[in-house]
Design a protein around this motif. Structure first.
Motif, PDB file in Angstrom:
ATOM      1  N   VAL A 214       5.252  10.144   2.292  1.00 26.61           N
ATOM      2  CA  VAL A 214       4.906   8.938   1.540  1.00 26.61           C
ATOM      3  C   VAL A 214       5.013   7.757   2.490  1.00 26.61           C
ATOM      4  CG1 VAL A 214       5.448   7.473  -0.425  1.00 26.61           C
ATOM      5  CG2 VAL A 214       5.742   9.947  -0.601  1.00 26.61           C
ATOM      6  N   LEU A 215       3.894   7.015   2.618  1.00 27.82           N
ATOM      7  CA  LEU A 215       3.829   5.859   3.518  1.00 27.82           C
ATOM      8  C   LEU A 215       3.675   4.599   2.685  1.00 27.82           C
ATOM      9  CD1 LEU A 215       1.363   7.224   6.240  1.00 27.82           C
ATOM     10  CD2 LEU A 215       3.837   7.531   6.086  1.00 27.82           C
ATOM     11  N   PHE A 216       4.527   3.616   2.970  1.00 24.14           N
ATOM     12  CA  PHE A 216       4.433   2.286   2.343  1.00 24.14           C
ATOM     13  C   PHE A 216       3.966   1.325   3.425  1.00 24.14           C
ATOM     14  CE2 PHE A 216       7.698   4.668   0.136  1.00 24.14           C
ATOM     15  CZ  PHE A 216       7.362   4.480  -1.194  1.00 24.14           C
TER      16      PHE A 216
ATOM     17  N   GLY B 194       0.818  -1.207   0.000  1.00 22.42           N
ATOM     18  CA  GLY B 194       0.000   0.000   0.000  1.00 22.42           C
ATOM     19  C   GLY B 194       0.852   1.258   0.000  1.00 22.42           C
ATOM     20  N   VAL B 195       0.485   2.240  -0.837  1.00 22.65           N
ATOM     21  CA  VAL B 195       1.230   3.493  -0.963  1.00 22.65           C
ATOM     22  C   VAL B 195       0.260   4.648  -0.721  1.00 22.65           C
ATOM     23  CG1 VAL B 195       2.666   4.933  -2.445  1.00 22.65           C
ATOM     24  CG2 VAL B 195       2.800   2.445  -2.633  1.00 22.65           C
ATOM     25  N   LEU B 196       0.626   5.514   0.226  1.00 22.42           N
ATOM     26  CA  LEU B 196      -0.144   6.719   0.535  1.00 22.42           C
ATOM     27  C   LEU B 196       0.765   7.925   0.428  1.00 22.42           C
ATOM     28  CD1 LEU B 196      -2.365   5.883   3.652  1.00 22.42           C
ATOM     29  CD2 LEU B 196      -3.155   6.450   1.359  1.00 22.42           C
ATOM     30  N   ARG B 197       0.250   9.014  -0.216  1.00 19.94           N
ATOM     31  CA  ARG B 197       0.979  10.277  -0.245  1.00 19.94           C
ATOM     32  C   ARG B 197       0.106  11.308   0.472  1.00 19.94           C
ATOM     33  NH1 ARG B 197       2.623  10.438  -5.283  1.00 19.94           N
ATOM     34  NH2 ARG B 197       0.917  11.696  -6.137  1.00 19.94           N
ATOM     35  N   LEU B 198       0.671  11.956   1.530  1.00 20.46           N
ATOM     36  CA  LEU B 198      -0.102  12.818   2.429  1.00 20.46           C
ATOM     37  C   LEU B 198       0.423  14.245   2.370  1.00 20.46           C
ATOM     38  CD1 LEU B 198      -0.118  10.461   5.560  1.00 20.46           C
ATOM     39  CD2 LEU B 198      -1.755  10.507   3.686  1.00 20.46           C
TER      40      LEU B 198
ATOM     41  N   HIS C  39       6.529   2.067   6.397  1.00 23.93           N
ATOM     42  CA  HIS C  39       7.800   2.718   6.078  1.00 23.93           C
ATOM     43  C   HIS C  39       7.447   4.128   5.628  1.00 23.93           C
ATOM     44  CE1 HIS C  39      10.104  -1.096   6.053  1.00 23.93           C
ATOM     45  NE2 HIS C  39       8.955  -1.606   5.646  1.00 23.93           N
ATOM     46  N   ALA C  40       7.770   5.128   6.451  1.00 21.97           N
ATOM     47  CA  ALA C  40       7.403   6.511   6.184  1.00 21.97           C
ATOM     48  C   ALA C  40       8.642   7.298   5.802  1.00 21.97           C
ATOM     49  CB  ALA C  40       6.745   7.139   7.415  1.00 21.97           C
ATOM     50  N   CYS C  41       8.500   8.158   4.774  1.00 22.72           N
ATOM     51  CA  CYS C  41       9.617   9.007   4.350  1.00 22.72           C
ATOM     52  C   CYS C  41       9.076  10.383   3.951  1.00 22.72           C
ATOM     53  CB  CYS C  41      10.383   8.373   3.201  1.00 22.72           C
ATOM     54  SG  CYS C  41       9.428   8.128   1.700  1.00 22.72           S
ATOM     55  N   HIS C  42       9.923  11.387   4.148  1.00 24.60           N
ATOM     56  CA  HIS C  42       9.560  12.772   3.836  1.00 24.60           C
ATOM     57  C   HIS C  42      10.151  13.129   2.482  1.00 24.60           C
ATOM     58  CE1 HIS C  42      10.152  17.167   3.877  1.00 24.60           C
ATOM     59  NE2 HIS C  42       8.964  17.182   4.512  1.00 24.60           N
TER      60      HIS C  42
END
Length: 835
Positions: free
Chosen positions: A461-463, A369-373, A448-451
């Motif tokens: 972006v959250l994986f 799953g990929v989320l962009r916040l 896995h969260a990255c800025h």
């Protein structure tokens, strides 16, 4: 144009051309090139090569030393040829022979530097006879046939002549034999021509004549419609007045090959002739052919004028084409470069667009799953996997915020800002949490969260990955490990595991059960954190064997076994039996799973049993010694006391017999019987003494065995051989008596059961031990089936008393070998296995 020219070059008979083969091959190599400048260069080469055809290829000159030697040793060679114009004929004015073949002969004679003497014959048969009998050395203008190959060697063809159709000017005209039906053809006695016509035109009638003149006369007289003769003969006879009504029509379709034949026992001559034919000057050859065959009648492709014209035309075309190509190439280079740049740019854009499409497709359909916040938690992008994980549709998910599905951020918005700012500093974070699904349930996920920053915008972006199954497997693994530890802790022994990584030289202790505290006094955690402690608790006397066995198991990848002592934390010595089996994991790691048992009690029982067995052996040996002493004592008593009494009785009986022999003969006769009875009793007493203890035993083991084998040979006709090392003769009396009894019992068994014809008795002194061998060639037996007979039991008991070993090697029909091994005096064999 290139394809047509290449096809023409391939089809041209280069091997027949007088200018050689190299030019044609060079042209064929250059034809495949396609670029315009290269075609220009190829065209120039083509023109130059074709222009070179006007010069002949210079043949190599000179002979090899063996060829020179052969020519020097044969200054004159006889050359046979058939009188057949225009090849060989007699000059009417001079009476000398002349002709096409004689001109070739003179040319060869100049080339070879020897005398070629012509021998003229009237027919082919006569020429063949001279060749078979070696009355001629070579023949000119001969047809090669299988029969002639038996006695002649042939060169390559030096002259190729087409066979022509000669017919009457007033009769039917034929361009080839295909136009004929049942006509009669007059042919010369040439086997190859006859075979060709008969095979391809079976309907035609062939009339074989002796020579060309007769064949043409048959056409004139009407006996044949067509005569088939070669081109040279047709040109010659058509000039004769008697054949003016005839003319040369079409071609018969077969070429006759004129060759030079030489003796089969002179292979050097054949090689020399082949080279000489190649070296003949082309101008002289053309001159000879023009004289006898009218050179203007040659085929059009073999005329120098044709090739000179072709060369000039090709040169002009090549130069014009090169000029036009160079001009066009200058104009097209810039255009081609611009086209290539545009094509490369367009191709790069297509690749980039395709890569972007593939990337977007991969992200949309990724199982992760990929989320962009946005900074406030609003969802900018979500792929299909997020919808499947949370159980909702994409539209409702895009309308929500991340704080609504993450319980940690649901009630306190400040937590979200703290999380956002921390990721701005760290750029990356990995953690596990629970997300709220659309149905209200909580789902464990790994995030896995990255800025990320793009221009003036910032995103998170959250994986996300569903870890429900992983958690279930983890719990099951933890339960399994707990059960295993509980089971290992309750096993009556210490369970351990060693692991050797791929490429490592040693193994590490990966697991140790809690039973180690009970076994050696040290807790399992203490030993795991101090691996050296495992070797330090091994008894100093057994440490070397322990390390050697462990190193061998690791090096050879085999099961590890060790039996030895350890010293506990209370300085208590314990016996340990250790065994570990080896296996290989999927990643290549080698694992030894093992267990160690406390066998101290068993060892003590074993030692006690060994001591009891030792005492029992000593008691049995003492009993045997006492019994032998008693036997010796009884034997002496019987010999001394009973023997003396019987001897005295015999003397007294003899005196009484002498006194009563005259007065009372009947009583004297009874006294004689009494004397015999006394003698028998005396012999019985001697036998008893010998059976109890043979007197030879007092002299040593060797005399005793010699006495025993002599008695066996006398009584049983059994051949015996005794071999004893000199060192054995000084053996002590007790051991010597036991060895004698063993041999005596073995000989008794051989006499009763073996049916042998010879026996070997050998006693050898080895390093620290003595070996007795009793071998026979009898019927043999199965040691397992009759191992408890009294004879073998007696032998085994006596060996046991000497702390030795008994080995019986036998099989039905293979004889028997009894091998006794006993230690020397002062040594022990407690570790040996009693057999």
């Amino acid at each position: 144009m290139r394809a047509g020219l290449r096809k023409a070059l391939l089809a041209f008979p280069w091997h027949e051309c007088q200018y050689g083969q190299s030019f044609g091959r060079c042209l064929l190599v250059m034809m495949p090139f396609r670029s315009i400048p290269r075609i220009c260069i190829q065209s120039c080469w083509l023109a130059l090569l074709l222009a070179c055809f006007s010069w002949p290829v210079l043949a190599e000159t000179g002979w090899t030393p063996p060829q020179k030697q052969w020519l020097a040793s044969h200054p004159e060679v006889r050359v046979g040829m058939v009188l057949a114009p225009p090849y060989a004929q007699m000059d009417i004015q001079t009476g000398n022979p002349q002709g096409l073949a004689l001109d070739y002969l003179n040319l060869l004679q100049e080339e070879l530097g020897i005398t070629l003497k012509p021998v003229l014959v009237k027919s082919e048969e006569e020429l063949s006879q001279l060749g078979k009998s070696h009355e001629i050395d070579m023949a000119l203008g001969v047809e090669q046939t299988p029969e002639r190959l038996r006695y002649w060697l042939f060169t390559e063809a030096y002259l190729k002549l087409a066979n022509k159709l000669v017919m009457s000017r007033d009769g039917p005209q034929f361009d080839s034999p295909d136009a004929m039906t049942h006509e009669v053809l007059a042919v010369l006695p040439q086997k190859q021509v006859e075979r060709f016509l008969a095979r391809n035109y079976p309907n035609l009638k062939l009339d074989v004549t002796d020579n060309a003149s007769l064949a043409l006369q048959k056409v004139v007289s009407g006996q044949a419609q067509v005569a088939v003769i070669d081109r040279a003969q047709s040109l010659f006879w058509m000039q004769q007045p008697q054949f003016n009504m005839l003319h040369v029509g079409g071609d018969a379709g077969y070429q006759s090959l004129q060759r030079i034949a030489s003796r089969d026992d002179w292979p050097e001559l054949s090689e020399i002739l082949d080279q000489a034919l190649v070296r003949l000057p082309h101008e002289r050859v053309v001159e000879i052919e023009a004289r006898w065959m009218r050179a203007d009648q040659r085929e059009w492709w073999d005329r120098p004028v044709f090739w000179g014209s072709i060369a000039s035309l090709s040169l002009a075309i090549a130069l014009l084409f090169a000029f036009m190509a160079m001009k066009n190439s200058r104009l097209s280079e810039q255009t081609q470069l611009q086209l290539r740049q545009l094509e490369d740019e367009l191709l790069a854009r297509r690749k980039l667009s395709l890569a972007l499409s593939h990337t977007q497709f991969s992200v949309d359909h990724s199982p992760i799953g990929v989320l962009r916040l946005y900074w406030d938690g609003r969802i900018q992008y979500a792929n299909q996997a997020v919808c499947e994980i949370l159980g909702g549709d994409l539209e409702s998910l895009m309308a929500s915020r991340f704080q609504q599905i993450e319980p940690e951020f649901t009630h306190i918005n400040a937590n979200w800002l703290i999380f956002w700012n921390s990721l701005r500093r760290e750029h990356f974070r990995n953690y596990e949490t629970h997300l709220r699904c659309s149905d209200g349930s909580m789902l464990p996920v790994e995030v896995h969260a990255c800025h990320q920053s793009y221009g003036d915008n910032e995103y998170l972006v959250l994986f996300m990955t569903d870890i429900s199954e992983r958690n279930r497997i983890r719990r099951a693994l933890e339960d399994s490990e707990a059960r295993f530890r509980e089971l290992a802790n309750h096993v009556p022994g210490m369970v351990f595991q060693l692991r050797q990584a791929v490429g490592a030289d040693s193994a590490e202790l990966a697991y140790l059960s809690e039973a180690s505290a009970e076994l050696c006094g040290y807790p399992a955690d203490y030993i795991r954190h101090n691996p050296a402690q495992l070797q330090s608790i091994v008894h100093p006397l057994d440490r070397a064997v322990f390390e050697t066995s462990l190193a061998a198991a690791i090096a050879n990848h085999m099961t590890w076994t060790w039996l030895g002592r350890i010293v506990t934390d209370r300085s208590e010595v314990k016996w340990i039996d250790l065994k570990a089996s080896q296996r290989v994991a999927a990643d290549g790691t080698r694992i030894w799973d093992g267990m160690a048992w406390d066998i101290t009690a068993n060892k003590r029982i074993e030692q006690s049993l060994g001591e009891s067995r030792l005492l029992l052996r000593e008691l049995a040996a003492h009993h045997e010694t006492v019994r032998e002493r008693e036997k010796a004592s009884i034997a002496r008593e019987v010999h001394d006391e009973l023997g003396q009494v019987l001897t005295a009785m015999k003397i007294e009986t003899s005196v009484c017999q002498m006194a009563l022999s005259d007065a009372l003969p009947a009583q004297a006769q009874r006294l004689e019987g009494l004397k015999k009875l006394i003698d028998q009793t005396l012999q019985i007493s001697r036998n008893v003494v010998t059976a109890l203890r043979p007197p030879a035993l007092d002299l040593g083991l060797l005399p005793a065995l010699e006495w025993l084998t002599q008695r066996v040979e006398e009584r049983l006709q059994l051949k015996c051989a005794v071999e004893i090392d000199p060192e054995v003769q000084n053996i002590d009396e007790a051991r010597g008596v036991i060895l004698f009894r063993i041999v005596q019992e073995a000989l008794t068994n051989i006499a009763r059961h073996a049916k042998a014809s010879w026996v070997l008795i050998r006693i050898k002194q080895g390093a620290g031990e003595l070996t007795l061998l009793v071998e026979d060639n009898g019927c043999g037996f199965d040691p397992e089936s009759i191992s408890k007979t009294f004879g073998l039991v007696g032998i085994r008991e006596r060996v046991w008393m000497l702390r030795g070993e008994l080995e019986i090697d036998s099989a039905p029909g293979a004889g028997t070998r009894i091998i006794v091994t006993i230690p020397n005096l002062g040594e022990t064999h407690d570790s040996r296995t009693d057999r």
